[in-house]
Structures are given as structure tokens and as C-alpha cells.
Scaffold this active site. Sequence first.
Site, short mmCIF file in Angstrom:
data_model
loop_
_atom_site.label_atom_id
_atom_site.label_comp_id
_atom_site.label_asym_id
_atom_site.label_seq_id
_atom_site.Cartn_x
_atom_site.Cartn_y
_atom_site.Cartn_z
N ARG A 73 35.72 34.44 88.14
CA ARG A 73 35.80 34.84 86.86
C ARG A 73 34.55 34.34 86.14
O ARG A 73 34.06 35.47 85.18
CB ARG A 73 36.89 33.99 86.21
CG ARG A 73 38.39 34.69 86.30
CD ARG A 73 39.26 33.48 86.40
NE ARG A 73 39.18 32.95 87.60
CZ ARG A 73 40.09 33.26 88.61
NH1 ARG A 73 40.56 34.20 88.82
NH2 ARG A 73 39.47 32.45 89.81
N THR A 74 33.98 33.28 86.06
CA THR A 74 33.02 32.76 85.14
C THR A 74 31.80 33.79 85.39
O THR A 74 31.19 34.27 84.38
CB THR A 74 32.75 31.37 85.56
OG1 THR A 74 33.83 30.88 85.27
CG2 THR A 74 31.69 30.71 84.35
N LYS A 103 13.84 25.58 99.62
CA LYS A 103 12.42 24.92 100.12
C LYS A 103 12.05 23.73 99.41
O LYS A 103 11.11 23.57 99.14
CB LYS A 103 11.42 26.16 99.64
CG LYS A 103 11.69 27.26 100.45
CD LYS A 103 10.30 28.31 100.14
CE LYS A 103 10.82 29.88 100.49
NZ LYS A 103 9.92 30.72 99.70
N ARG A 124 25.96 27.64 87.32
CA ARG A 124 26.87 26.54 87.73
C ARG A 124 26.43 25.80 89.13
O ARG A 124 25.63 26.43 89.85
CB ARG A 124 28.18 27.61 88.24
CG ARG A 124 29.20 26.72 89.00
CD ARG A 124 30.35 27.56 89.13
NE ARG A 124 31.03 27.59 88.14
CZ ARG A 124 32.49 28.17 88.07
NH1 ARG A 124 32.92 28.65 89.28
NH2 ARG A 124 33.16 28.22 86.93
N HIS A 152 32.60 21.98 81.52
CA HIS A 152 32.80 23.56 81.61
C HIS A 152 32.89 23.98 80.19
O HIS A 152 33.93 24.58 80.07
CB HIS A 152 33.79 23.77 82.56
CG HIS A 152 33.80 25.23 83.00
ND1 HIS A 152 33.00 26.45 82.69
CD2 HIS A 152 34.67 25.83 84.07
CE1 HIS A 152 33.51 27.57 83.21
NE2 HIS A 152 34.41 27.32 84.23
C1 NCD Z 1 37.65 26.56 87.07
C2 NCD Z 1 36.20 25.96 87.51
O1 NCD Z 1 35.39 26.52 88.34
O2 NCD Z 1 36.15 24.73 87.25
N1 NCD Z 1 37.78 27.85 87.27
C3 NCD Z 1 37.02 28.75 86.44
O3 NCD Z 1 35.94 28.74 85.91
N2 NCD Z 1 37.71 30.07 86.39
C4 NCD Z 1 38.72 25.77 87.48
C5 NCD Z 1 38.95 25.43 88.93
O4 NCD Z 1 37.98 26.16 89.84
O5 NCD Z 1 40.01 25.28 89.75
#
Ligand code: NCD
Length: 327
Positions: A73-74, A103, A124, A152
Site C-alpha cells: 500500500r504505502t 556496498k 521505508r 509512520h
Molecule cells: C503498516 C506498516 O507497514 O507499518 N502497513 C502499512 O503501512 N500499510 C502496518 C503493518 O505492516 O502491519
Amino acid sequence: MTKTFQKDEQNITLLMMNFIGKHILSATALSKEEIERILEVAKEMEPFARKEKVSDLLKGKVLATLFFEPSTRTRFSFETSMVRLGGSVISNYMMKETSSVKKRETLYDTGKVVSAFADVIVMRHPERGTVAELAKGSMVPVINAGDGPADHPTQGLLDLYTIWKQFGTLDGLTFGMVGDMKFSRVVHAECALLKHFGKSRFVFIAPEALKIPQELKEELESAGHEVLETEDLESVIGTLDVLSNTRIQEERFESHEDYEKFRGTYSISADLMVKAKDSMIVIDPLPRVDDQLKIEVDEDSRAKYFEQVTNGVAVRMALLALVMGRG
Ligand code: NCD
């Protein structure tokens, strides 16, 4: 959604300026006014996020997505947001294996280099503080798409947006948060953002070993909110306005055996939903695993987790526009 947050024109202009060129690294760093501004711009972005309109607001701009941890999703949400604003995307979702970090290039240098290509960076990583480390080297805004268990902010913002759309307010509600309160960066971000709004009740539902960190609890209490803790979802579900479900995070445990102790602790089912208010909503960042949120709940009009996906595009469009001075 009819409600808006009250602001005068001069304030709005000042707030927009506040975002230009800024990193979005943590939910904690956002003020109440900034959160409200993001949600209001997200509302303006809805028709684009819903594919009803097209925009060229960020035409010619480039987004780089740097993912060191799995995502569906993100990453797609940010990339869709950029494309729907008329911009382009360069992306690496296997940074650990296929970038120069392999590296031993530092995150600081990676930030310097990628910011020469892109106008904005989304990152991320499985470790706390790493996005901020890359941001130190970057000459363009960096947005945190999750750094380990820490934060997040964009998921937290889209969760608030979903709640605001539903209730027209973020004040005076009862929020139930169930699952992994210790490691869920989503819950941590939600609390950091919601703490700014009018007196609410927070009910944290988790096994003893996955309890909400004490400092987060104290922050909410000192901001005037009521905080309750329990291990039993069924006994409190009838009191909630929002049920925020988060997966028990297998990847944050030392071993698979440690995780196994908690697997299946909670299960949100149609039977359990009978005990909830008609007006309660269920939100979840997803992915769902191990029946913690049963598929049968999808049929319930109170289930908002798939709507959250579109809401996420609106919120991320807003953030991209704001940090590039087009909010
Ligand atoms: C969340 C995450 O990555 O922290 N998911 C997300 O961003 N859609 C929650 C999760 O992974 O459980």
C-alpha cells in the site's frame, strides 16, 4: 464531509509556507494546525484520488521511493499520488540488496545522491531513525514511510483523515487500539497526532508483553486524555467509536517462537461486531494476517479499511503538494 477546521486566510498562507522544502519525518513533529492543513488539502485532493479528475500540479517533478522493507500500500500509494499529480517516479523497493547501501554506502551519502535526481524522497526502513539519517544528506524533502517500530506519520494521517471524514471531528471520541501496541508504528503515529485534539478516551487492547509504551501513555494523559488498558477486546468493544486494528508484527520479534506466543490472540469477527455500536468504524492499515480481522467483516458497512486505501492517496497527494509548495 461538511466540517472544516476554522482558520483565517493569513494563517492558511503561513501554514502552506511552513511545509515548503520540509521533511516529514515523524508524527510527533507535526502541530495541530499542520495536521488540520494536511487533512483539508487531502479533502481537495479527493476527486483526483478517486480518479474523477486529473491534475498536472507537479508536472516535471520526480519522486524517488526508497524501500528497505516490504510494502504494498504505502509505496504504491505514494507512487500513485505522484503520478496523479502529473509527476514521475523513480523507485527501488529492494534497497538493501540492489542499491549501493549493499556496498556500505552511508544513508547520508545516499540522501545526497538521490536528492540530485529527485525533487522529493519517500523512504521505508526496518530501523528506527534511519529515515532521518538519510534526510540529513538530502537537499530535497524526505517523507518517512515507516522506520522500524518508531513512526509512520503518513499512515497516522490517513487514519485521522478517515476518522474525520466519518465523524466530522477528531475531538471527544473513544479510540480502541487493538493488537501490537509495543511495536506498531501505526498506533504510535495515531497517538502522536490525536493527542492534539479535544479530550478523548484511548483504550489500548493488547497482551501484557505487547503493551503500549509508558511514555506514549503519559503523553496522552498529560494532554488531557483518558487512557485505559485491557487485554480483553470483547469487554470494551461496545464503548468504542473507532476500532483501530493492527497486526501482531512478526518481524519485530527476536524469534518466530516468540511471535507464535501471540499469534491468534485477537479475532475481529461478525459475531464480535454485533457487540459494537452501529456508529463504530473499524480501521486497519493492513496487511491482515492470521484471522485477526476476518474476511466476513468486509461486508459490514462499519469496515473502512479498504476506503482507507483511497484516503491514503488523497493524504499523500496533499503531502507531496505541500512540501513542494503547491498546497
Ligand atoms: C503498516 C506498516 O507497514 O507499518 N502497513 C502499512 O503501512 N500499510 C502496518 C503493518 O505492516 O502491519
